[in-house]
Motif scaffolding. Structure first.
Motif, short mmCIF file in Angstrom:
data_model
loop_
_atom_site.label_atom_id
_atom_site.label_comp_id
_atom_site.label_asym_id
_atom_site.label_seq_id
_atom_site.Cartn_x
_atom_site.Cartn_y
_atom_site.Cartn_z
N UNK A 1 0.85 -1.19 -0.10
CA UNK A 1 0.19 -0.06 -0.08
C UNK A 1 0.85 1.24 0.16
N UNK A 2 1.94 1.24 0.50
CA UNK A 2 2.98 2.48 0.69
C UNK A 2 3.45 2.77 -0.59
N UNK A 3 3.75 1.53 -1.35
CA UNK A 3 4.55 2.03 -2.61
C UNK A 3 3.33 2.35 -3.54
N UNK A 4 2.01 1.69 -3.44
CA UNK A 4 0.99 2.13 -4.29
C UNK A 4 0.71 3.56 -4.43
N UNK A 5 0.66 4.03 -2.95
CA UNK A 5 0.27 5.43 -2.57
C UNK A 5 1.37 6.40 -3.23
N UNK A 6 2.59 6.08 -3.11
CA UNK A 6 3.76 6.85 -3.77
C UNK A 6 3.65 6.88 -5.18
N UNK A 7 3.16 5.85 -5.89
CA UNK A 7 3.43 6.01 -7.20
C UNK A 7 2.21 6.93 -7.71
N UNK B 1 3.26 10.53 -7.32
CA UNK B 1 4.23 10.55 -8.37
C UNK B 1 3.44 11.05 -9.54
N UNK B 2 2.31 10.05 -10.01
CA UNK B 2 1.52 10.52 -11.24
C UNK B 2 0.47 11.65 -11.06
N UNK B 3 0.04 12.08 -9.87
CA UNK B 3 -0.60 13.39 -9.71
C UNK B 3 0.52 14.62 -9.80
N UNK C 1 0.12 17.46 -12.80
CA UNK C 1 0.04 19.01 -12.32
C UNK C 1 1.23 19.70 -13.04
N UNK C 2 2.19 19.01 -13.21
CA UNK C 2 3.29 19.70 -13.95
C UNK C 2 3.07 19.93 -15.70
#
Length: 101
Positions: A68-74, A77-79, A83-84
């Motif tokens: 779950x931690x890795x999934x949340x980080x990914x 990063x996508x968000x 935004x960029x």
């Protein structure tokens, strides 16, 4: 579960896992010991390598906790990337507006 924990405590303390020792731990925890459950636990643990079982269960639990931690980080990063991209598009639109505005 208390009976399994009692067996794990005995194993960690390098004591014999037998009916008397399990019963002592259960009663020390303030739980009324069930002799039938204790006998079933001792019988079930006869052919079990507790050290191996603890290592196997710890190794199996680790990836489950990390996923779950890795999934949340990914997702984060996508968000940020989205935004960029939106900011870059807005800057490009503003530049075109200045040219034709």
């Amino acid at each position: 579960m208390e009976y399994i924990y009692a067996a794990m405590i005995l194993h960690s303390a390098e004591k014999d896992i037998n009916e008397e020792n399990v019963k002592s731990i259960i009663e020390a925890a303030g739980i009324e010991a069930d002799d039938a459950r204790i006998k079933a636990l001792i019988a079930a643990l006869e052919d079990v390598d507790i050290e191996e079982a603890m290592e196997t269960s710890a190794m199996a639990a680790a990836p489950v906790a990390v996923a779950p931690v890795a999934e949340a980080a990914a997702e984060e990063e996508e968000e940020e990337e989205e935004e960029e991209e939106e900011a870059a598009e807005e800057e490009a639109a503003a530049g075109l507006g200045a040219l034709f505005g």
